[in-house]
Write an enzyme that holds these catalytic residues in place. Structure first.
Site, PDB file in Angstrom:
ATOM      1  N   SER A 241       0.605  -1.417  -0.013  1.00 30.66           N
ATOM      2  CA  SER A 241      -0.134  -0.035   0.043  1.00 30.66           C
ATOM      3  C   SER A 241       0.363   1.027  -0.237  1.00 30.66           C
ATOM      4  O   SER A 241       1.131   0.728  -1.001  1.00 30.66           O
ATOM      5  CB  SER A 241      -1.259  -0.006   0.667  1.00 30.66           C
ATOM      6  N   TRP A 332     -10.702   0.543  -3.964  1.00 31.06           N
ATOM      7  CA  TRP A 332      -9.915   1.621  -3.676  1.00 31.06           C
ATOM      8  C   TRP A 332      -8.254   1.545  -5.194  1.00 31.06           C
ATOM      9  O   TRP A 332      -8.654   3.006  -4.977  1.00 31.06           O
ATOM     10  CB  TRP A 332      -9.919   1.518  -2.214  1.00 31.06           C
ATOM     11  N   HIS A 383      -7.278  -5.507   1.005  1.00 27.16           N
ATOM     12  CA  HIS A 383      -6.650  -4.884   1.148  1.00 27.16           C
ATOM     13  C   HIS A 383      -5.119  -5.130   1.950  1.00 27.16           C
ATOM     14  O   HIS A 383      -6.010  -5.125   2.994  1.00 27.16           O
ATOM     15  CB  HIS A 383      -7.465  -3.178   0.996  1.00 27.16           C
TER      16      HIS A 383
END
Ligand code: GTR
Length: 403
Positions: A241, A332, A383
């Protein structure tokens, strides 16, 4: 009376909704999760210089276009990455020769870097497998989650950094925490690497937290280079990320890293900004004003004006292998846009006679592309950085290191 109340309530709801819409307008574009609403876009041409020269071979790529793109990313996105410092020192603070029930040696190393009267300390946790031939390849994680995820005592064992699994596969495994390089918040991100480079703070193209984390990864590489147990020519850099944005940026800048892994890195990581799918440039700049250069904010709601897009960041890693991941529920971070970035970087790998032949469309879920300089998987799930992701990282490294 009751009717009056109901009318008031209706007006109140309408008022709140109107406020919410204004909020969306002022704080950022409404987030798009529909493929049909992705705008038409033209990506900047990775193989055409700003003055219109077409790049046809690796010599002119390396001489002209690569430095040009690197500078465009510095000036418009991540900020500069200063290299000068006065000194660096490596101190083994703790050594446990029989860690992990004897399987590995633990070293806790303090990397101190100073410039004039300022210094920064990066703490590195490193496990090296015992009873194996050395030097040995290493995986380094930029840890942007809780420090417990890389617990040196191994009391806590997290999938985020499955050190035992990596050791069992014959690799050394290391991690540092981003907070040593730049705390991850607007209040005190300056309290780290940036203390060495105060001039960066005032500059429009000065680096902030993501740049500082990338800088720290390079200092760990400095340490690997002088550690005879580690094969620093086979060092893999991993980030998840926001850490995956930093691993790409570090890999673009520092060509000593042999393999780059960027897990669910999304906007200003692997995903194409111009798709405006999921998180956007404006959204990220508003939420995390301490990550990128100030200059990046001028592309809020203005992605098409960017002189780069993220496929060009991946291109800067060529010809070194790079592995990108997504997760099916992590819209996202735009899984499709991350894959397309990789696909559009392929022409630069081709200049080096690259062995990749990426399909035009993303592969099915959980179908990793391993035997390629450009690796990818889209894992089913949310995620996160998981054991499944790491298993594929190890396969990719084994493939490229002939192990
Ligand atoms: C989110 C951010 C993403 C990504 C993520 C993470 O809040 O919008 O860009 O960096 O955090 O690091 O997990």
């Amino acid at each position: 009376m009751r009717k009056g109340l109901r009318i008031c309530l209706v007006f109140f709801i309408l008022f709140v909704k109107a406020q919410a819409q204004d909020y969306d307008k002022s704080e950022g574009p409404v987030i798009n999760y529909e493929e049909s609403k992705v705008p038409d876009y033209n990506l900047p041409k990775v193989l055409e210089t700003l003055d219109g020269d077409i790049i046809r071979n690796k010599a002119s790529w390396e001489k002209k276009r690569r430095p040009e793109i690197l500078k465009l990313f510095e000036d418009n996105v991540y900020g500069q990455l200063p290299e000068a410092y006065d000194g660096i020192n490596f101190k083994v603070k703790k050594k446990v020769p029989d860690a992990m029930y004897g399987k590995a040696t633990l070293k806790e190393v303090e990397i101190s870097v100073w410039k004039e009267s300022d210094s920064v300390n990066i703490r590195l946790t490193l496990f090296i497998p015992n009873n194996v031939e050395r030097p040995i390849p290493v995986f380094l994680l930029i840890n942007n989650r809780g420090e417990y995820n890389t617990d040196p005592t191994r009391f806590i064992r997290s999938q985020f950094w499955p050190a035992e699994m990596i050791i069992d596969n014959g690799y050394a495994v290391a991690a540092f925490h981003v907070s040593d390089a730049a705390p991850d918040n607007i209040e005190n991100y300056q309290d780290g690497v940036l203390q060495l480079y105060p001039e960066q703070l005032g500059a429009n193209n000065g680096m902030k937290a993501i740049g500082s984390w990338a800088w720290a990864a390079s200092r760990v590489m400095d340490y690997f280079e002088q550690n005879k147990e580690i094969d620093s020519e086979k060092a893999s850099l991993v980030g998840h990320s926001r850490g995956g944005k930093a691993s790409l940026w570090a890999g673009a800048q520092d060509q000593r890293f042999a393999l780059i892994f960027s897990n669910c890195s999304g906007n200003t990581g692997a995903a194409l900004s111009r798709r405006m799918f999921g998180e956007t440039v404006k959204r990220i700049n508003i939420s995390f004003p301490h990550w990128f250069a100030d200059s990046y904010a001028k592309y809020n709601d203005n992605e098409n004006a960017l002189p780069v897009d993220q496929h060009m960041l991946i291109s800067l890693i060529a010809p070194r292998p790079v592995y990108i991941t997504s997760a099916s529920e992590d819209l996202w971070a735009d899984p499709k846009g991350s894959y397309l970035s990789l696909l559009h970087a392929e022409k630069v790998y081709d200049l080096y006679g690259g062995n990749s032949a990426l399909p035009r469309n993303p592969p099915e879920l959980d179908s990793p592309i391993i035997a390629s300089n450009l690796g990818y998987h889209n894992r089913e799930g949310i995620h996160n950085l998981t054991a499944y992701d790491w298993k594929n990282f190890i396969k990719f490294a084994n493939y490229h290191f002939d192990r």
